[in-house]
Design a protein around this motif. Structure first.
Motif, PDB file in Angstrom:
ATOM      1  N   SER A  21       0.764  -1.182   0.105  1.00  0.00           N
ATOM      2  CA  SER A  21       0.020   0.163   0.098  1.00  0.00           C
ATOM      3  C   SER A  21       1.106   1.201   0.003  1.00  0.00           C
ATOM      4  CB  SER A  21      -0.679   0.081   1.199  1.00  0.00           C
ATOM      5  OG  SER A  21      -1.609  -1.051   1.217  1.00  0.00           O
ATOM      6  N   CYS A  22       0.288   2.244  -0.852  1.00  0.00           N
ATOM      7  CA  CYS A  22       1.050   3.676  -0.615  1.00  0.00           C
ATOM      8  C   CYS A  22      -0.141   4.713  -0.461  1.00  0.00           C
ATOM      9  CB  CYS A  22       1.605   3.898  -2.030  1.00  0.00           C
ATOM     10  SG  CYS A  22       2.555   5.522  -2.087  1.00  0.00           S
ATOM     11  N   TYR A  29      -1.307  12.126  -4.599  1.00  0.00           N
ATOM     12  CA  TYR A  29      -2.339  11.586  -5.311  1.00  0.00           C
ATOM     13  C   TYR A  29      -2.837  11.866  -6.625  1.00  0.00           C
ATOM     14  CZ  TYR A  29      -5.809   8.023  -5.741  1.00  0.00           C
ATOM     15  OH  TYR A  29      -6.737   6.969  -6.153  1.00  0.00           O
ATOM     16  N   THR A  30      -2.746  13.289  -6.695  1.00  0.00           N
ATOM     17  CA  THR A  30      -3.277  13.787  -8.102  1.00  0.00           C
ATOM     18  C   THR A  30      -2.201  14.410  -8.959  1.00  0.00           C
ATOM     19  OG1 THR A  30      -3.221  16.136  -6.886  1.00  0.00           O
ATOM     20  CG2 THR A  30      -5.284  14.765  -6.710  1.00  0.00           C
ATOM     21  N   LYS A  75      -9.654   6.828  -0.322  1.00  0.00           N
ATOM     22  CA  LYS A  75      -8.381   6.977   0.893  1.00  0.00           C
ATOM     23  C   LYS A  75      -7.135   7.473   0.132  1.00  0.00           C
ATOM     24  CE  LYS A  75     -10.650   3.009   2.895  1.00  0.00           C
ATOM     25  NZ  LYS A  75     -10.303   1.531   3.525  1.00  0.00           N
ATOM     26  N   LYS A  76      -7.111   7.693  -0.905  1.00  0.00           N
ATOM     27  CA  LYS A  76      -5.787   8.045  -1.736  1.00  0.00           C
ATOM     28  C   LYS A  76      -4.590   7.077  -1.277  1.00  0.00           C
ATOM     29  CE  LYS A  76      -7.257  12.986  -1.648  1.00  0.00           C
ATOM     30  NZ  LYS A  76      -8.491  12.775  -1.270  1.00  0.00           N
ATOM     31  N   VAL A  77      -5.090   5.937  -1.793  1.00  0.00           N
ATOM     32  CA  VAL A  77      -4.356   4.957  -1.648  1.00  0.00           C
ATOM     33  C   VAL A  77      -3.866   4.299  -2.868  1.00  0.00           C
ATOM     34  CG1 VAL A  77      -3.516   2.517  -0.372  1.00  0.00           C
ATOM     35  CG2 VAL A  77      -4.661   4.529   0.992  1.00  0.00           C
ATOM     36  N   LEU A  78      -2.627   3.879  -3.123  1.00  0.00           N
ATOM     37  CA  LEU A  78      -2.370   3.046  -4.455  1.00  0.00           C
ATOM     38  C   LEU A  78      -1.867   1.826  -3.967  1.00  0.00           C
ATOM     39  CD1 LEU A  78      -1.571   2.857  -7.640  1.00  0.00           C
ATOM     40  CD2 LEU A  78       0.622   3.824  -6.571  1.00  0.00           C
ATOM     41  N   TYR A  79      -2.432   0.605  -4.598  1.00  0.00           N
ATOM     42  CA  TYR A  79      -2.078  -0.731  -4.076  1.00  0.00           C
ATOM     43  C   TYR A  79      -1.361  -1.269  -5.264  1.00  0.00           C
ATOM     44  CZ  TYR A  79      -5.611   0.080  -0.535  1.00  0.00           C
ATOM     45  OH  TYR A  79      -6.573   0.371   0.081  1.00  0.00           O
ATOM     46  N   LEU A  80      -0.456  -2.337  -4.771  1.00  0.00           N
ATOM     47  CA  LEU A  80       0.487  -3.271  -5.786  1.00  0.00           C
ATOM     48  C   LEU A  80      -0.004  -4.594  -5.015  1.00  0.00           C
ATOM     49  CD1 LEU A  80       2.307  -3.392  -8.223  1.00  0.00           C
ATOM     50  CD2 LEU A  80       4.260  -3.557  -6.614  1.00  0.00           C
ATOM     51  N   GLN A  81      -0.867  -5.390  -5.948  1.00  0.00           N
ATOM     52  CA  GLN A  81      -1.102  -6.837  -5.633  1.00  0.00           C
ATOM     53  C   GLN A  81      -0.034  -7.577  -6.152  1.00  0.00           C
ATOM     54  OE1 GLN A  81      -3.434  -8.167  -3.499  1.00  0.00           O
ATOM     55  NE2 GLN A  81      -2.216  -9.950  -3.790  1.00  0.00           N
TER      56      GLN A  81
END
Length: 117
Positions: A21-22, A29-30, A75-81
């Motif tokens: 998570s980031c 985020y923008t 939530k302004k979260v970037l995920y890497l699965q």
């Protein structure tokens, strides 16, 4: 305020999965492009995956088909699965943001991923 904070790194066995998570500030985020990089000591930082604010994503050949980006805009979260992890995926993983996907001006502190065989 520019802020990127990674989490989710861990030690797993080969074939396992992790989700990084980031958490980003509004400003980060923008930005036009957010990305995940990884680095092994003594080697250059490698770009793993990128996503534009409009949603266009890109993956390095080494992770294509195994890693997937996603976002939670509220939530302004970037995920890497990360699935089907391999020992060669072992690295410090960094989240980054920038005005384009070729130059990143903001970086997180990193989260360690270790994959054992």
């Amino acid at each position: 305020q520019v802020q990127l904070m990674e989490s989710g790194g861990d030690s797993v066995q080969a074939g396992g999965s992790l989700r990084l998570s980031c958490a980003a500030s509004e400003y980060s985020y923008t930005r036009h492009c957010m990305a995940w990089f990884r680095q092994v000591p003594g080697k250059e930082r490698e770009k793993v995956a990128t996503i534009t604010f409009g949603g266009t994503d890109w993956y390095a050949d080494s992770v294509k088909g195994r890693f997937t980006l996603s976002r939670d805009s509220a939530k302004k979260v970037l995920y890497l699965q990360m699935n089907s992890l391999k020992p060669e995926d072992t690295a410090m993983y960094y989240c980054a943001a920038g005005g384009d996907c070729y130059s990143f001006t903001h970086w997180g502190q990193g989260t360690q991923v270790t994959v054992s065989s």
